[in-house]
Motif scaffolding. Sequence first.
Motif, PDB file in Angstrom:
ATOM      1  N   GLY A 183     -39.220   9.484 -15.670  1.00  0.00           N
ATOM      2  CA  GLY A 183     -38.115  10.413 -15.871  1.00  0.00           C
ATOM      3  C   GLY A 183     -37.252  10.577 -14.637  1.00  0.00           C
ATOM      4  N   SER A 184     -37.245   9.577 -13.782  1.00  0.00           N
ATOM      5  CA  SER A 184     -36.418   9.619 -12.569  1.00  0.00           C
ATOM      6  C   SER A 184     -35.124   8.842 -12.783  1.00  0.00           C
ATOM      7  CB  SER A 184     -37.205   9.044 -11.381  1.00  0.00           C
ATOM      8  OG  SER A 184     -37.731   7.758 -11.684  1.00  0.00           O
ATOM      9  N   ASP A 185     -34.304   8.750 -11.749  1.00  0.00           N
ATOM     10  CA  ASP A 185     -33.006   8.090 -11.884  1.00  0.00           C
ATOM     11  C   ASP A 185     -32.700   7.249 -10.648  1.00  0.00           C
ATOM     12  OD1 ASP A 185     -30.650   7.517 -13.303  1.00  0.00           O
ATOM     13  OD2 ASP A 185     -29.530   9.060 -12.223  1.00  0.00           O
ATOM     14  N   TYR A 186     -33.727   6.615 -10.095  1.00  0.00           N
ATOM     15  CA  TYR A 186     -33.539   5.879  -8.848  1.00  0.00           C
ATOM     16  C   TYR A 186     -32.632   4.662  -9.009  1.00  0.00           C
ATOM     17  CZ  TYR A 186     -37.008   8.667  -6.377  1.00  0.00           C
ATOM     18  OH  TYR A 186     -37.683   9.692  -5.770  1.00  0.00           O
ATOM     19  N   ALA A 187     -32.712   3.961 -10.121  1.00  0.00           N
ATOM     20  CA  ALA A 187     -31.887   2.757 -10.284  1.00  0.00           C
ATOM     21  C   ALA A 187     -30.404   3.105 -10.184  1.00  0.00           C
ATOM     22  CB  ALA A 187     -32.193   2.083 -11.614  1.00  0.00           C
ATOM     23  N   ASN A 188     -29.980   4.145 -10.880  1.00  0.00           N
ATOM     24  CA  ASN A 188     -28.565   4.539 -10.830  1.00  0.00           C
ATOM     25  C   ASN A 188     -28.190   5.110  -9.473  1.00  0.00           C
ATOM     26  OD1 ASN A 188     -27.885   3.795 -13.485  1.00  0.00           O
ATOM     27  ND2 ASN A 188     -28.692   5.713 -14.297  1.00  0.00           N
ATOM     28  N   ARG A 189     -29.081   5.894  -8.878  1.00  0.00           N
ATOM     29  CA  ARG A 189     -28.777   6.492  -7.575  1.00  0.00           C
ATOM     30  C   ARG A 189     -28.654   5.413  -6.496  1.00  0.00           C
ATOM     31  NH1 ARG A 189     -33.056  10.762  -6.167  1.00  0.00           N
ATOM     32  NH2 ARG A 189     -31.642  11.109  -4.390  1.00  0.00           N
ATOM     33  N   LEU A 190     -29.550   4.431  -6.535  1.00  0.00           N
ATOM     34  CA  LEU A 190     -29.458   3.338  -5.573  1.00  0.00           C
ATOM     35  C   LEU A 190     -28.195   2.514  -5.801  1.00  0.00           C
ATOM     36  CD1 LEU A 190     -33.192   2.224  -5.488  1.00  0.00           C
ATOM     37  CD2 LEU A 190     -31.867   3.036  -3.524  1.00  0.00           C
ATOM     38  N   HIS A 191     -27.867   2.279  -7.060  1.00  0.00           N
ATOM     39  CA  HIS A 191     -26.655   1.525  -7.388  1.00  0.00           C
ATOM     40  C   HIS A 191     -25.409   2.248  -6.879  1.00  0.00           C
ATOM     41  CE1 HIS A 191     -23.245   0.679 -10.157  1.00  0.00           C
ATOM     42  NE2 HIS A 191     -23.595  -0.563  -9.929  1.00  0.00           N
ATOM     43  N   ASP A 192     -25.309   3.532  -7.198  1.00  0.00           N
ATOM     44  CA  ASP A 192     -24.138   4.301  -6.767  1.00  0.00           C
ATOM     45  C   ASP A 192     -24.084   4.408  -5.249  1.00  0.00           C
ATOM     46  OD1 ASP A 192     -23.525   4.641  -9.429  1.00  0.00           O
ATOM     47  OD2 ASP A 192     -24.305   6.693  -9.550  1.00  0.00           O
ATOM     48  N   GLY A 193     -25.253   4.613  -4.632  1.00  0.00           N
ATOM     49  CA  GLY A 193     -25.284   4.711  -3.176  1.00  0.00           C
ATOM     50  C   GLY A 193     -24.863   3.427  -2.502  1.00  0.00           C
ATOM     51  N   ARG A 220     -46.488  -0.677  -8.208  1.00  0.00           N
ATOM     52  CA  ARG A 220     -45.878  -1.456  -9.281  1.00  0.00           C
ATOM     53  C   ARG A 220     -45.361  -2.782  -8.757  1.00  0.00           C
ATOM     54  NH1 ARG A 220     -44.000   2.674 -13.676  1.00  0.00           N
ATOM     55  NH2 ARG A 220     -43.023   0.841 -14.595  1.00  0.00           N
ATOM     56  N   TRP A 221     -45.119  -3.689  -9.713  1.00  0.00           N
ATOM     57  CA  TRP A 221     -44.553  -4.987  -9.380  1.00  0.00           C
ATOM     58  C   TRP A 221     -43.148  -4.822  -8.821  1.00  0.00           C
ATOM     59  CZ3 TRP A 221     -47.961  -8.726  -9.328  1.00  0.00           C
ATOM     60  CH2 TRP A 221     -49.011  -8.732 -10.234  1.00  0.00           C
ATOM     61  N   THR A 222     -42.740  -5.771  -7.997  1.00  0.00           N
ATOM     62  CA  THR A 222     -41.365  -5.835  -7.533  1.00  0.00           C
ATOM     63  C   THR A 222     -40.731  -7.117  -8.081  1.00  0.00           C
ATOM     64  OG1 THR A 222     -39.932  -5.688  -5.576  1.00  0.00           O
ATOM     65  CG2 THR A 222     -41.934  -7.012  -5.355  1.00  0.00           C
ATOM     66  N   GLY A 223     -39.576  -7.468  -7.565  1.00  0.00           N
ATOM     67  CA  GLY A 223     -38.886  -8.663  -8.040  1.00  0.00           C
ATOM     68  C   GLY A 223     -37.701  -8.954  -7.148  1.00  0.00           C
ATOM     69  N   THR A 224     -36.914  -9.922  -7.539  1.00  0.00           N
ATOM     70  CA  THR A 224     -35.680 -10.231  -6.834  1.00  0.00           C
ATOM     71  C   THR A 224     -34.523 -10.123  -7.810  1.00  0.00           C
ATOM     72  OG1 THR A 224     -35.882 -12.605  -7.295  1.00  0.00           O
ATOM     73  CG2 THR A 224     -36.845 -11.796  -5.235  1.00  0.00           C
ATOM     74  N   GLY A 225     -33.326  -9.846  -7.267  1.00  0.00           N
ATOM     75  CA  GLY A 225     -32.134  -9.806  -8.104  1.00  0.00           C
ATOM     76  C   GLY A 225     -32.278  -8.873  -9.291  1.00  0.00           C
ATOM     77  N   LYS A 226     -31.990  -9.391 -10.474  1.00  0.00           N
ATOM     78  CA  LYS A 226     -32.005  -8.570 -11.679  1.00  0.00           C
ATOM     79  C   LYS A 226     -33.393  -8.006 -11.968  1.00  0.00           C
ATOM     80  CE  LYS A 226     -32.505 -12.691 -14.607  1.00  0.00           C
ATOM     81  NZ  LYS A 226     -31.808 -13.598 -15.565  1.00  0.00           N
ATOM     82  N   TRP A 227     -34.438  -8.762 -11.576  1.00  0.00           N
ATOM     83  CA  TRP A 227     -35.787  -8.278 -11.865  1.00  0.00           C
ATOM     84  C   TRP A 227     -36.174  -7.103 -10.978  1.00  0.00           C
ATOM     85  CZ3 TRP A 227     -38.146  -8.661 -16.157  1.00  0.00           C
ATOM     86  CH2 TRP A 227     -37.914  -9.753 -16.988  1.00  0.00           C
ATOM     87  N   VAL A 260     -37.254  -1.198 -11.245  1.00  0.00           N
ATOM     88  CA  VAL A 260     -36.928   0.195 -10.912  1.00  0.00           C
ATOM     89  C   VAL A 260     -36.531   0.960 -12.172  1.00  0.00           C
ATOM     90  CG1 VAL A 260     -35.395   1.708  -9.595  1.00  0.00           C
ATOM     91  CG2 VAL A 260     -36.265  -0.388  -8.546  1.00  0.00           C
ATOM     92  N   GLN A 261     -35.786   0.319 -13.054  1.00  0.00           N
ATOM     93  CA  GLN A 261     -35.424   0.970 -14.317  1.00  0.00           C
ATOM     94  C   GLN A 261     -36.661   1.300 -15.143  1.00  0.00           C
ATOM     95  OE1 GLN A 261     -32.705  -2.031 -15.773  1.00  0.00           O
ATOM     96  NE2 GLN A 261     -30.900  -0.874 -15.127  1.00  0.00           N
ATOM     97  N   ALA A 262     -37.649   0.404 -15.146  1.00  0.00           N
ATOM     98  CA  ALA A 262     -38.884   0.656 -15.885  1.00  0.00           C
ATOM     99  C   ALA A 262     -39.637   1.841 -15.286  1.00  0.00           C
ATOM    100  CB  ALA A 262     -39.761  -0.596 -15.880  1.00  0.00           C
TER     101      ALA A 262
END
Length: 245
Positions: free
Chosen positions: A192-202, A172-179, A184-186
């Motif tokens: 059905g994963s939760d990597y964006a929140n897990r990475l944020h919390d970590g 998949r495509w990547t990005g910088t900052g908010k993108w 990751v949210q997309a």
Amino acid sequence: MTKADPVATARELVVERFPQARQAWLAGSVVLGLATETSDLDIPVLLDAVEVHRETLRYRGWPVELFVHTEASIHQFLALDLARRRPSLARMISTGVPLVSGTAGDGVRRECAAVLAAGPGFLDAVGLAYARYTLTDQLDDLAGGAAPPVRDAIAFDVWRGSAELLLACAGRWTGTGKWLVREVQALDEDDGSDYANRLHDGLHEALDGRPDALTVVADEILQQAGGRLGDGFYLNAPPLQRAES
């Protein structure tokens, strides 16, 4: 102060600045429903002939980013974006709101949509090995302990490297900052994963001196790519350029 309608404002700016434009598109957060108080108007503009450039200005109270192109330069930038795995121009044109009436630019828009949908593909073996090695080295640094300013910089690198490797493993495509976060949210939404929140919390725990959660999710992502890579990593240097005599 209430800003004027973004589409009407963008259209007025294009008519004023580029009356010969074949097409232009209003893109970015204001179109995607993700605008904040500081969001700007991203406007790629297509002309038959122009000095290709990017320009920042203010217009009718809006900050504006202009990306002024010919069809040839759009093709060139699409290739550059594909090489770096960030679909900046393809996304702006394919998801933007057309600002000039008529069908001019429709072919370019279809091409951009096809590039965006196809994705960048998977990393080759060398690129994947280098990404694994880099993240492994960052995790070693994170575990080693450091003064808070250094520790925080390392934690951010682990967060970013983990997100980029996750997306690369999925082709998949990547990005910088908010993108980067949005990509990751997309992926999470699709899988059905939760990597964006897990990475944020970590990341937040690591910035507080507790790196375990970030390390766990980084290692989980590394396993998708073959696991940590340290001893045995080997990378040939690019060929040296011979100086012209």
